[in-house]
Design an enzyme around this catalytic site. Structure first.
Site, PDB file in Angstrom:
ATOM      1  N   SER A 139       0.850  -1.190   0.000  1.00  0.00           N
ATOM      2  CA  SER A 139       0.000   0.000   0.000  1.00  0.00           C
ATOM      3  C   SER A 139       0.884   1.237   0.000  1.00  0.00           C
ATOM      4  O   SER A 139       1.998   1.226   0.538  1.00  0.00           O
ATOM      5  CB  SER A 139      -0.905   0.019   1.235  1.00  0.00           C
ATOM      6  OG  SER A 139      -1.597   1.255   1.346  1.00  0.00           O
ATOM      7  N   TYR A 151      -1.267  -0.438  10.619  1.00  0.00           N
ATOM      8  CA  TYR A 151      -1.490  -0.896   9.250  1.00  0.00           C
ATOM      9  C   TYR A 151      -0.385  -0.384   8.333  1.00  0.00           C
ATOM     10  O   TYR A 151       0.171  -1.145   7.529  1.00  0.00           O
ATOM     11  CB  TYR A 151      -2.849  -0.402   8.756  1.00  0.00           C
ATOM     12  CG  TYR A 151      -3.123  -0.686   7.302  1.00  0.00           C
ATOM     13  CD1 TYR A 151      -3.598  -1.927   6.897  1.00  0.00           C
ATOM     14  CD2 TYR A 151      -2.923   0.289   6.324  1.00  0.00           C
ATOM     15  CE1 TYR A 151      -3.854  -2.209   5.561  1.00  0.00           C
ATOM     16  CE2 TYR A 151      -3.176   0.027   4.981  1.00  0.00           C
ATOM     17  CZ  TYR A 151      -3.638  -1.219   4.603  1.00  0.00           C
ATOM     18  OH  TYR A 151      -3.873  -1.481   3.283  1.00  0.00           O
TER      19      TYR A 151
END
Length: 281
Positions: A139, A151
């Site tokens: 990501s 995350y």
């Protein structure tokens, strides 16, 4: 026909990978927790593309269930797997100090541990067959994460891990690539009640476009795929130090290989010299 395993293959980006791979004639193994949704996706792909689709329900954050998928990858059961798409992931949106320890651990177990162990299960067989692909979904948050976001840290690990794995694969016939997408219209944001940008927004990407870009970059022997012009521009700048480190690593590896070759060459000469000496008897 080769076989591909797609984790999180019942929705979003995973479903887009499954759709594209099935359209190219690959048989599939779809992994996710929701058996009902997996069966629905599998039925549709079988009808549309005439491929075999195996359903493997599993929660990859649970060691026992993850072990079943590892066995499917390492050849313990089923046909050899040629493509592994590590797509399954989860994000805890609370600040680190406010998130529950259980949620944080599940995030690490799925985003890091599962990627590590499934890749480890798949690679030896791929290397023996001298053919295979590992695709890890990272990501853009791995570069510029939100404050207090575990995350973001997990996706930074995915990018670095894929980089190191890819560096060990030249000459094996196996490739590894990481995808670094920004925001993707997968429906997850809508289900969470968060806004989604317009179709013209450069910040939002379509799942099919992300898959197309990844597979195009894979054909070009790249180890990092960044879909979306805006994100590519930013990552180009952010990647400059890493490119320098990759070059240094390649040069260091080349230096070690040449040293080993020189040493081995000397040993061979010494062996031949010893063999050519006349007997003293």
């Amino acid at each position: 026909m080769s076989t591909a395993i797609v984790t999180g293959g019942n929705t979003g980006l995973g479903a887009a990978f499954a759709q594209h791979l099935a359209s190219q004639g690959h048989n599939l193994v779809l992994v996710a927790r929701d058996r009902e949704r997996l069966n629905a996706v599998a039925t549709r792909l079988r009808v549309e593309h005439g491929v075999e689709v195996e359903v493997l329900p599993a929660d990859l954050a649970v060691p026992g269930e993850r072990a079943i998928v590892e066995q499917r990858l390492d050849g313990t059961m089923g046909e050899p797997v040629d493509i592994l798409v590590n797509n399954a992931g989860v994000g805890t949106h609370d600040l680190f100090d406010e998130a529950s320890p259980a949620d944080l651990q599940a995030e690490v177990d799925l985003n890091i541990t599962a990627v590590l162990q499934l890749t480890r299960a798949a690679l030896p067989g791929m290397i023996r067959r001298r053919h295979g692909v590992v695709i890890n979904v990272g990501s853009f948050a791995g570069y510029l994460g939100a404050p207090g976001s575990a995350y973001s840290a997990s996706k930074a690990w995915v990018l670095s891990f894929t980089d190191s794995v890819a560096a060990s694969l030249p000459g094996t016939g196996v490739r590894a690539i990481a995808i670094c997408p920004g925001r993707i219209r997968t429906g997850r944001h809508l289900r969470a009640g968060r806004p989604v940008g317009s179709s013209r927004s450069p910040l939002w990407l379509e799942p099919a476009d992300v898959v197309d870009r990844c597979l195009s970059d894979l054909r070009k022997q790249r180890t990092l795929s960044v879909p979306g012009g805006l994100y590519r521009s930013l990552v180009t700048l952010l990647e400059l130090p890493r490119r320098s480190l990759r070059l240094a690593a390649r040069l260091a590896r080349r230096g070690r290989e040449q040293k080993v070759q020189r040493v081995c060459g000397v040993r061979k000469v010494e062996d031949r010299t010893d063999d050519s000496r006349p007997s003293s008897r």
